[in-house]
Design a protein around this motif. Structure first.
Motif, PDB file in Angstrom:
ATOM      1  N   GLU A  22       0.830  -1.211   0.000  1.00 50.04           N
ATOM      2  CA  GLU A  22       0.000   0.000   0.000  1.00 50.04           C
ATOM      3  C   GLU A  22       0.863   1.259   0.000  1.00 50.04           C
ATOM      4  O   GLU A  22       0.570   2.228  -0.701  1.00 50.04           O
ATOM      5  CB  GLU A  22      -0.965  -0.005   1.184  1.00 50.04           C
ATOM      6  CG  GLU A  22      -2.074  -1.034   1.056  1.00 50.04           C
ATOM      7  CD  GLU A  22      -2.843  -0.943  -0.249  1.00 50.04           C
ATOM      8  OE1 GLU A  22      -3.247   0.175  -0.638  1.00 50.04           O
ATOM      9  OE2 GLU A  22      -3.040  -1.988  -0.894  1.00 50.04           O
ATOM     10  N   ALA A  23       1.940   1.239   0.772  1.00 50.98           N
ATOM     11  CA  ALA A  23       2.853   2.389   0.814  1.00 50.98           C
ATOM     12  C   ALA A  23       3.530   2.587  -0.542  1.00 50.98           C
ATOM     13  O   ALA A  23       3.678   3.727  -1.010  1.00 50.98           O
ATOM     14  CB  ALA A  23       3.887   2.196   1.915  1.00 50.98           C
ATOM     15  N   ALA A  24       3.926   1.493  -1.165  1.00 50.83           N
ATOM     16  CA  ALA A  24       4.571   1.581  -2.485  1.00 50.83           C
ATOM     17  C   ALA A  24       3.591   2.115  -3.534  1.00 50.83           C
ATOM     18  O   ALA A  24       3.957   2.939  -4.375  1.00 50.83           O
ATOM     19  CB  ALA A  24       5.116   0.216  -2.903  1.00 50.83           C
ATOM     20  N   ARG A  25       2.355   1.666  -3.458  1.00 51.34           N
ATOM     21  CA  ARG A  25       1.335   2.166  -4.390  1.00 51.34           C
ATOM     22  C   ARG A  25       1.084   3.662  -4.170  1.00 51.34           C
ATOM     23  O   ARG A  25       0.929   4.421  -5.135  1.00 51.34           O
ATOM     24  CB  ARG A  25       0.027   1.401  -4.209  1.00 51.34           C
ATOM     25  CG  ARG A  25       0.035   0.018  -4.814  1.00 51.34           C
ATOM     26  CD  ARG A  25      -1.263  -0.686  -4.539  1.00 51.34           C
ATOM     27  NE  ARG A  25      -1.336  -1.989  -5.173  1.00 51.34           N
ATOM     28  CZ  ARG A  25      -2.098  -2.981  -4.721  1.00 51.34           C
ATOM     29  NH1 ARG A  25      -2.854  -2.826  -3.653  1.00 51.34           N
ATOM     30  NH2 ARG A  25      -2.111  -4.132  -5.354  1.00 51.34           N
ATOM     31  N   ALA A  26       1.026   4.063  -2.909  1.00 50.80           N
ATOM     32  CA  ALA A  26       0.801   5.480  -2.599  1.00 50.80           C
ATOM     33  C   ALA A  26       1.945   6.333  -3.144  1.00 50.80           C
ATOM     34  O   ALA A  26       1.710   7.410  -3.714  1.00 50.80           O
ATOM     35  CB  ALA A  26       0.647   5.670  -1.095  1.00 50.80           C
ATOM     36  N   ALA A  27       3.187   5.850  -2.993  1.00 52.57           N
ATOM     37  CA  ALA A  27       4.344   6.582  -3.509  1.00 52.57           C
ATOM     38  C   ALA A  27       4.280   6.678  -5.030  1.00 52.57           C
ATOM     39  O   ALA A  27       4.572   7.728  -5.617  1.00 52.57           O
ATOM     40  CB  ALA A  27       5.636   5.913  -3.062  1.00 52.57           C
ATOM     41  N   ARG A  28       3.889   5.595  -5.686  1.00 52.87           N
ATOM     42  CA  ARG A  28       3.753   5.607  -7.145  1.00 52.87           C
ATOM     43  C   ARG A  28       2.649   6.572  -7.573  1.00 52.87           C
ATOM     44  O   ARG A  28       2.821   7.356  -8.498  1.00 52.87           O
ATOM     45  CB  ARG A  28       3.445   4.210  -7.663  1.00 52.87           C
ATOM     46  CG  ARG A  28       3.283   4.177  -9.190  1.00 52.87           C
ATOM     47  CD  ARG A  28       2.681   2.912  -9.699  1.00 52.87           C
ATOM     48  NE  ARG A  28       1.358   2.727  -9.105  1.00 52.87           N
ATOM     49  CZ  ARG A  28       0.659   1.601  -9.194  1.00 52.87           C
ATOM     50  NH1 ARG A  28       1.151   0.573  -9.844  1.00 52.87           N
ATOM     51  NH2 ARG A  28      -0.528   1.498  -8.636  1.00 52.87           N
TER      52      ARG A  28
END
Length: 133
Positions: free
Chosen positions: A75-81
């Motif tokens: 979820e954090a990686a998706r938010a950063a993307r």
């Protein structure tokens, strides 16, 4: 019959440490104990059945534990993307592509482990039904 009973008792001595290892979240030791029991006492059918259920449980719990941290990280990686995608011309930004690859790899890992969880949930149900017969 005496041999079968002796094998059952011996295998239960290995089954208990496997259960204890599982309770301590030492899944490798639990797996090793069960495999050892299966190799040493192939005729201890009842204990082998219990060992199979325990091994299924070890694999299921291990996979669930492995999956736990990946969800929030994904979820954090998706938010950063997604944050990078808000920039104009983001498709030309190497950081976006790097983050997108990271998200893709994490999604594949998550899906793989989630599939493993589903498999062992179903296998445990089937093995319990077989043991009742």
């Amino acid at each position: 019959e005496d041999d079968a009973e002796a094998n059952r008792l011996r295998s239960e001595c290995i089954y208990r440490p496997a259960s204890a290892a599982m309770a301590k979240k030492d899944y490798a030791a639990a797996r090793d104990s069960i495999q050892n029991m299966r190799t040493l006492y192939p005729k201890a059918i009842q204990a082998r059945g219990a060992g199979i259920l325990l091994l299924d449980s070890v694999e299921l719990i291990s996979a669930r534990e492995e999956l736990k941290p990946i969800g929030p990280e994904l979820e954090a990686a998706r938010a950063a993307r997604n944050e990078l995608m808000e920039k104009p011309h983001y498709k030309k930004d190497p950081l976006y592509h790097e983050q997108n690859r990271k998200v893709f790899a994490m999604e594949q890992l998550y899906d793989s482990i989630a599939t493993k969880v589903t498999f062992f949930e179903k296998k445990l149900v089937l093995d319990k039904e077989k043991l009742k017969q």
